[in-house]
Motif scaffolding. Sequence first.
Motif, PDB file in Angstrom:
ATOM      1  N   ARG A   1      -8.935  -0.304   6.434  1.00  0.00           N
ATOM      2  CA  ARG A   1      -7.018  -0.586   6.546  1.00  0.00           C
ATOM      3  C   ARG A   1      -6.244   0.070   5.891  1.00  0.00           C
ATOM      4  O   ARG A   1      -6.195  -0.059   4.786  1.00  0.00           O
ATOM      5  N   ARG A   2      -5.432   0.780   6.092  1.00  0.00           N
ATOM      6  CA  ARG A   2      -4.066   1.823   5.002  1.00  0.00           C
ATOM      7  C   ARG A   2      -2.932   0.633   4.977  1.00  0.00           C
ATOM      8  O   ARG A   2      -1.768   0.374   4.717  1.00  0.00           O
ATOM      9  N   LEU A   3      -3.552  -0.889   3.514  1.00  0.00           N
ATOM     10  CA  LEU A   3      -2.786  -1.479   3.991  1.00  0.00           C
ATOM     11  C   LEU A   3      -3.532  -2.528   2.496  1.00  0.00           C
ATOM     12  O   LEU A   3      -4.742  -2.522   2.792  1.00  0.00           O
ATOM     13  N   ASP A   4      -3.157  -2.513   1.420  1.00  0.00           N
ATOM     14  CA  ASP A   4      -3.955  -3.096   0.295  1.00  0.00           C
ATOM     15  C   ASP A   4      -4.085  -4.499   0.017  1.00  0.00           C
ATOM     16  O   ASP A   4      -5.122  -4.819  -0.738  1.00  0.00           O
ATOM     17  N   TYR A   5      -3.422  -5.343   0.967  1.00  0.00           N
ATOM     18  CA  TYR A   5      -3.338  -6.575   0.781  1.00  0.00           C
ATOM     19  C   TYR A   5      -4.532  -6.700   1.926  1.00  0.00           C
ATOM     20  O   TYR A   5      -5.520  -8.221   1.731  1.00  0.00           O
ATOM     21  N   TYR A   6      -5.298  -6.614   2.454  1.00  0.00           N
ATOM     22  CA  TYR A   6      -6.874  -6.529   2.983  1.00  0.00           C
ATOM     23  C   TYR A   6      -8.216  -6.775   2.765  1.00  0.00           C
ATOM     24  O   TYR A   6      -8.064  -6.041   1.190  1.00  0.00           O
TER      25      TYR A   6
ATOM     26  N   LEU B   1     -10.306   3.841  -5.883  1.00  0.00           N
ATOM     27  CA  LEU B   1     -11.249   4.140  -4.711  1.00  0.00           C
ATOM     28  C   LEU B   1     -10.259   3.327  -3.644  1.00  0.00           C
ATOM     29  O   LEU B   1     -10.381   3.445  -1.974  1.00  0.00           O
ATOM     30  N   ARG B   2      -9.897   1.852  -3.560  1.00  0.00           N
ATOM     31  CA  ARG B   2      -9.417   1.002  -3.013  1.00  0.00           C
ATOM     32  C   ARG B   2      -8.280   1.434  -2.581  1.00  0.00           C
ATOM     33  O   ARG B   2      -7.751   1.172  -1.333  1.00  0.00           O
ATOM     34  N   ASP B   3      -7.156   2.637  -3.017  1.00  0.00           N
ATOM     35  CA  ASP B   3      -6.266   2.874  -1.829  1.00  0.00           C
ATOM     36  C   ASP B   3      -6.692   3.881  -1.727  1.00  0.00           C
ATOM     37  O   ASP B   3      -4.780   3.549  -0.532  1.00  0.00           O
ATOM     38  N   VAL B   4      -7.572   4.412  -1.262  1.00  0.00           N
ATOM     39  CA  VAL B   4      -7.400   5.156  -0.153  1.00  0.00           C
ATOM     40  C   VAL B   4      -8.311   5.255   0.946  1.00  0.00           C
ATOM     41  O   VAL B   4      -8.790   5.965   1.503  1.00  0.00           O
ATOM     42  N   PHE B   5      -8.807   3.607   0.471  1.00  0.00           N
ATOM     43  CA  PHE B   5     -10.417   3.703   1.401  1.00  0.00           C
ATOM     44  C   PHE B   5      -9.018   3.653   3.069  1.00  0.00           C
ATOM     45  O   PHE B   5      -8.222   3.006   3.278  1.00  0.00           O
TER      46      PHE B   5
ATOM     47  N   GLY C   1       1.076  -1.494   0.215  1.00  0.00           N
ATOM     48  CA  GLY C   1      -0.081   0.304   0.030  1.00  0.00           C
ATOM     49  C   GLY C   1       0.435   1.174  -0.280  1.00  0.00           C
ATOM     50  O   GLY C   1       1.846   1.685   0.477  1.00  0.00           O
ATOM     51  N   GLU C   2      -0.077   2.295  -1.039  1.00  0.00           N
ATOM     52  CA  GLU C   2       0.641   4.015  -0.472  1.00  0.00           C
ATOM     53  C   GLU C   2       1.423   4.183   0.678  1.00  0.00           C
ATOM     54  O   GLU C   2       2.415   4.616   0.739  1.00  0.00           O
TER      55      GLU C   2
END
Length: 373
Positions: free
Chosen positions: A314-319, A163-167, A39-40
Amino acid sequence: MTLGDNRSMALSQLFRDAGYEEATPPILQPADIFLDLAGEDLRRRLFLTTGEDGQELCLRPDFTIPIARHYLETGEAGRTAAFSYVGQVFRHRPGQLGETMQAGVESVGRTDQEQADADMLALALEASSSLGLPSPRIRVGDEGLFTAVLQALEVPKVWQRRLRDVFGERDRLDQVINRMGGSEAKPDAKLGFLAALEGRDPEAAVAVVEDVLSLAGISAVGGRTAHEIAERFMEQAALSAGSGIDKDVIARLTEYLNVSGPPPAKAVETLHGFAKETGLDLDASIERLAKRTDLMAERGIDISKLEYSGDFGRRLDYYTDFVFEIHHESSEHLGQVIGGGRYNKLVERLGAPSTVPAVGFTIWLDRAGEGAN
C-alpha cells in the motif's frame, strides 16, 4: 437523512459494538508529520497552509496519523486502545473534489499481532457486508516479508529504501530494479559528497540532500520534488560507488515478487520452496504469514477468496507488515473501497519511547456508495 448519513451511522454503531471508541482528531494537522511519514504519493496531494506562528499546516489527508497522535496525547504509550472515526479528509485529486468522507478503525497496543490482523480483516469484511458490497475482491500482502527478502539478499540500504518507497506499484518497482543492475561509465567526481553518504542511514542521507537543495532554493525540477531529486541522487551515488546489484540477486528478488495466491496458504507453500531453493533465511516471516492465515480461517474468513501477491503493498510509508485492500468491480477504477494494514513503527516515530504495535483500516465512503446494492 441521506443514504450517506445512514451508512455512516450504521458503521459507527458497528464499530462501537466491536469495542472501538469514536475519536475526532482536528482537521488542521502539522504538515511536517505527513511530509516525513505518509509517503510520496500522499505528500504531493496535501492541502497546505501556514499558521499565525509560521508553522506549516495541512488539512487532514487521512486519519491514521491523527489517530496515532490522539493515542499519544490521551494516555500512556504502550497501552491497548481501540479508536473509530467517521469524517472528512482532504487531498488533491485530479478531476475530483478534494474533500471526501472516510470511516475506519485503529487498534493500538495489542501484542497478539497475528490475531489482531485476523480480527481487523474480519471487521473490515463485516463493514463491507453492511455497506451492501456483494462478492468483494480481497487482496492481501506482507510488507514485512518484502523487507525480510531485501535484507536476506543483502541489498544495499539506499536501494532498500527506494524499493520500499515504490513497493505496491509494480511498474515503478520494476524500473528501480532495472536501475539497480545498471552501471555508470565512470564515477562522477561531482557525486563525491553523495558517495560519502552512501552506506549510512538512508533516511538521514536523503534528508541531508534535501536540506542542501533547500538551501540552494531548489524545490522542484522537471516535476520532481526535492525529496524525489534527493533519492535519485542517492541512487546515482550508489552506482558510482559500485553498489550495483548482480543479476542473481535481481533474479531472486523478481522471483519473490512474482509469488502469488490464491489462497495465502498456497503462497506459504510456494514461499517455503522459494526460501529453500535460494538459501534465504525467511522462516520467521513466512511462519507469521502462515499463523495469520490459520487465524483468519478460525475467525470465519474464507481464505480461498483471498488473493495473496508478493508485490502487493500500500502506497503509504508507515505500513510495516500485513496489508490488505477490498475492491468492488463497479468502483475498481477508483481504487479500493477498504484498505488497511499493520504499522508497528508509526507511534514510536511520533514520539513513543518504544515500538507500539498497531493495525487498522479505512473505508472510502464515496466509493462504497458506487459499489453498493
